[in-house]
Design a protein around this motif. Sequence first.
Motif, PDB file in Angstrom:
ATOM      1  N   ALA A 138     -19.472 -17.566   4.707  1.00  0.00           N
ATOM      2  CA  ALA A 138     -18.435 -16.809   4.307  1.00  0.00           C
ATOM      3  C   ALA A 138     -18.926 -15.156   4.175  1.00  0.00           C
ATOM      4  O   ALA A 138     -18.252 -14.416   4.934  1.00  0.00           O
ATOM      5  N   GLY A 139     -19.989 -14.876   3.843  1.00  0.00           N
ATOM      6  CA  GLY A 139     -20.549 -13.659   3.914  1.00  0.00           C
ATOM      7  C   GLY A 139     -20.998 -12.883   5.313  1.00  0.00           C
ATOM      8  O   GLY A 139     -20.883 -12.117   5.762  1.00  0.00           O
ATOM      9  N   THR A 140     -21.316 -14.021   6.413  1.00  0.00           N
ATOM     10  CA  THR A 140     -21.339 -13.658   7.702  1.00  0.00           C
ATOM     11  C   THR A 140     -20.205 -13.536   8.267  1.00  0.00           C
ATOM     12  O   THR A 140     -19.947 -12.443   9.050  1.00  0.00           O
ATOM     13  N   ALA A 141     -19.150 -14.118   7.906  1.00  0.00           N
ATOM     14  CA  ALA A 141     -17.600 -13.669   8.321  1.00  0.00           C
ATOM     15  C   ALA A 141     -17.265 -12.541   7.948  1.00  0.00           C
ATOM     16  O   ALA A 141     -16.843 -11.748   8.680  1.00  0.00           O
ATOM     17  N   LEU A 142     -17.394 -12.160   6.773  1.00  0.00           N
ATOM     18  CA  LEU A 142     -17.031 -10.733   6.129  1.00  0.00           C
ATOM     19  C   LEU A 142     -17.833  -9.793   6.677  1.00  0.00           C
ATOM     20  O   LEU A 142     -17.507  -8.664   7.100  1.00  0.00           O
ATOM     21  N   SER A 143     -19.251 -10.009   7.021  1.00  0.00           N
ATOM     22  CA  SER A 143     -19.975  -9.006   7.703  1.00  0.00           C
ATOM     23  C   SER A 143     -19.691  -8.503   9.110  1.00  0.00           C
ATOM     24  O   SER A 143     -19.687  -7.519   9.396  1.00  0.00           O
ATOM     25  N   ASN A 144     -19.528  -9.622   9.682  1.00  0.00           N
ATOM     26  CA  ASN A 144     -18.907  -9.423  11.253  1.00  0.00           C
ATOM     27  C   ASN A 144     -17.811  -8.706  11.252  1.00  0.00           C
ATOM     28  O   ASN A 144     -17.676  -7.945  12.244  1.00  0.00           O
ATOM     29  N   GLY A 145     -16.840  -8.788  10.327  1.00  0.00           N
ATOM     30  CA  GLY A 145     -15.836  -8.210  10.459  1.00  0.00           C
ATOM     31  C   GLY A 145     -15.495  -6.796   9.787  1.00  0.00           C
ATOM     32  O   GLY A 145     -14.742  -5.958   9.905  1.00  0.00           O
ATOM     33  N   SER A 146     -16.633  -6.487   8.818  1.00  0.00           N
ATOM     34  CA  SER A 146     -16.641  -5.294   7.903  1.00  0.00           C
ATOM     35  C   SER A 146     -17.693  -4.131   8.061  1.00  0.00           C
ATOM     36  O   SER A 146     -17.359  -3.286   7.478  1.00  0.00           O
ATOM     37  N   HIS A 147     -18.581  -4.754   8.505  1.00  0.00           N
ATOM     38  CA  HIS A 147     -20.096  -3.998   8.436  1.00  0.00           C
ATOM     39  C   HIS A 147     -20.608  -3.453   9.913  1.00  0.00           C
ATOM     40  O   HIS A 147     -20.010  -4.008  10.991  1.00  0.00           O
ATOM     41  N   THR A 148     -21.216  -2.335   9.922  1.00  0.00           N
ATOM     42  CA  THR A 148     -21.636  -1.763  11.280  1.00  0.00           C
ATOM     43  C   THR A 148     -22.911  -2.809  11.811  1.00  0.00           C
ATOM     44  O   THR A 148     -23.300  -3.766  10.992  1.00  0.00           O
ATOM     45  N   LEU A 149     -23.167  -2.695  12.917  1.00  0.00           N
ATOM     46  CA  LEU A 149     -24.169  -3.483  13.479  1.00  0.00           C
ATOM     47  C   LEU A 149     -25.565  -3.217  12.772  1.00  0.00           C
ATOM     48  O   LEU A 149     -26.189  -4.081  12.790  1.00  0.00           O
ATOM     49  N   GLU A 150     -25.854  -2.036  12.527  1.00  0.00           N
ATOM     50  CA  GLU A 150     -27.018  -1.682  11.682  1.00  0.00           C
ATOM     51  C   GLU A 150     -26.930  -2.494  10.492  1.00  0.00           C
ATOM     52  O   GLU A 150     -28.146  -2.823  10.001  1.00  0.00           O
TER      53      GLU A 150
END
Length: 238
Positions: A138-150
């Motif tokens: 779930a954290g990976t999905a959230l990160s992919n949609g909400s965080h920068t590549l860095e």
Amino acid sequence: MPVPSQRYVRNHLLSILSPDDYEAIQSVAEGVALGRRDILIAANKSITHVYFLESGIASEVAATPEGRRIEVCITGPEGIVGVPLLLDVDRTPHETFVQIEGDAVRVEAAAFRRLIEERRVLRRIFAHYAYVAHLQTAGTALSNGSHTLEERLARWLLMCHDRVDGDEFPVTHEFLSTMLGVRRPGVTTAIHSLEGAGMIKARRSHVLVLDRDKLKAAAGDSYGVPETEYRRLLPAGR
């Protein structure tokens, strides 16, 4: 390969079992060496074994019909590969392969099913890990949609750092582009950004973590929730 006594086992889940539960697993397990790119679970095929990693890292990846792949979960000595069997599911559309070579304690699927059916505490501990693995996905999905590549790269490097001995581990830009679902030039730029800030040093096919605190700051809130739950539910010395 022999299965170590519980005193010397490096897999955290195995280390926190009662001596009786550990002996039950040890009696049906075998030690195996894991080579890079070895497939532990093939997509859409029966899961033959579960693996308790002693060292190394395994990557679970999802794929599109066109062949695009992205990592959804990683497992090291903190966990178990074969979570679907805990849920009475014998196969998965995801593939799990060895990202960093290592060793594992392996149990055949039918024997594992018998153990978790007969031993309630054993099943409870493994179920707690399955919950944490779900949080990671779930954290990976959230990160992919909400965080920068860095931020996403910093998170991924921290998760790998959590699972290896030392501060250096093998990884290529091409591999990272697949695992993060982005093009290789973007990965290269993100690596240079983290390297320029003194967080890591990129060597040929390896990354050296120089400053973990800075890397955590760069990851921000993309990192930490599954890790906190893991420590709460699966502490050492329980």
